[in-house]
Write a protein that holds these residues in place. Structure first.
Motif, mmCIF file in Angstrom:
data_model
loop_
_atom_site.group_PDB
_atom_site.id
_atom_site.type_symbol
_atom_site.label_atom_id
_atom_site.label_comp_id
_atom_site.label_asym_id
_atom_site.label_seq_id
_atom_site.Cartn_x
_atom_site.Cartn_y
_atom_site.Cartn_z
ATOM 1 N N ARG A 220 -17.348 71.714 -14.261
ATOM 2 C CA ARG A 220 -16.038 72.301 -14.016
ATOM 3 C C ARG A 220 -15.560 71.981 -12.592
ATOM 4 N NH1 ARG A 220 -14.846 77.972 -13.818
ATOM 5 N NH2 ARG A 220 -12.647 78.277 -13.286
ATOM 6 N N TYR B 113 -18.693 71.780 -19.138
ATOM 7 C CA TYR B 113 -17.751 71.642 -20.244
ATOM 8 C C TYR B 113 -18.466 70.967 -21.409
ATOM 9 C CZ TYR B 113 -13.559 72.841 -17.550
ATOM 10 O OH TYR B 113 -12.604 73.490 -16.827
ATOM 11 N N GLN C 116 -13.069 69.148 -23.107
ATOM 12 C CA GLN C 116 -13.237 70.380 -22.328
ATOM 13 C C GLN C 116 -12.982 71.571 -23.255
ATOM 14 O OE1 GLN C 116 -11.347 68.356 -18.267
ATOM 15 N NE2 GLN C 116 -10.572 70.314 -18.955
ATOM 16 N N TYR D 111 -16.350 76.069 -22.180
ATOM 17 C CA TYR D 111 -16.942 76.094 -20.843
ATOM 18 C C TYR D 111 -18.101 77.081 -20.825
ATOM 19 C CZ TYR D 111 -17.335 76.895 -15.768
ATOM 20 O OH TYR D 111 -17.803 77.030 -14.491
#
Length: 221
Positions: free
Chosen positions: A126, A154, A66, A69
């Motif tokens: 997300r 992500y 992650q 984003y």
């Protein structure tokens, strides 16, 4: 296709108990760059893959899978019309505000080259949280965002380097399956019958989502 805005957030106090030490970096603002992007380390240890960007709750956010984003400006524009308010780039906590890309329609494992150096790979959508709802100040936001099914993506860092607003984005790899960010999000959130389909994305999928899918299939016998 381009990087319309590159956004970073600093740690700021919040009033949501779930955030560690009551701080959050969700309020991201555009920067001119260039900014270095690199793998931050495993979840729980590493934060954001974008230099200068704060991740305050590493239990739930950040880490290699992650690291970055992304959210489409076109989807922000749609929410502007629905909510009747201005939504500046970065307001959803996204590091990358893109233009000309269907981010939630992208494939798990799809790879983007941004500028001349950086290559990123899509891992998942997300998951909305109460801090996201608090930040926007919209009642019932978690449910509304979930219902829309366009969560943004992500990404993990495949090749590090520097990026800046205005850089072109090129799709350099599309995997041979049909598992989109949106489908993976729906399967994870409320359409669990879709979970077996996610296995087609294999190791490109965020490991936590992949484990959820495998456990579901195993439980079905």
């Amino acid at each position: 296709m381009k990087l319309l805005s590159l956004n970073v957030g600093r740690a700021e106090a919040v009033d949501v108990a779930e955030e560690s030490k009551s701080v959050s970096g969700i309020d991201k603002r555009p920067v001119d760059g260039p900014v270095r992007v690199a793998a931050p380390g495993p979840k729980g240890v590493g934060g954001s893959g974008v230099a200068g960007d704060a991740v305050c709750n590493t239990r739930h956010h950040g880490g290699d899978d992650q690291a970055v984003y992304a959210f489409a400006r076109e989807d922000l524009d749609g929410w502007e019309r629905e909510l009747g308010r201005t939504l500046p780039s970065g307001v959803f906590g996204e590091n990358l505000t893109t233009e000309g890309l269907n981010v939630s329609g992208a494939l798990i494992g799809e790879r983007w080259r941004i500028g001349s150096e950086v290559v990123l790979e899509i891992t998942s959508g997300r998951i909305p949280c109460l801090n996201f709802q608090r930040h926007l100040g919209e009642r019932g936001w978690v449910k509304r965002f979930t219902r829309e099914g366009a969560p943004g993506a992500y990404l993990r860092v495949i090749r590090p380097g520097e990026i800046r607003a205005g850089d072109p984005i090129e799709i350099v790899h599309r995997p041979d399956h049909d598992i989109t960010v949106s489908l993976a999000f729906r399967a994870t959130m409320n359409e669990h019958g879709l979970l077996p389909r996610l296995l087609a994305a294999g190791e490109a999928l965020h490991p936590e989502v992949l484990e959820t899918a495998r456990k579901y299939v195993s439980a079905q016998g």
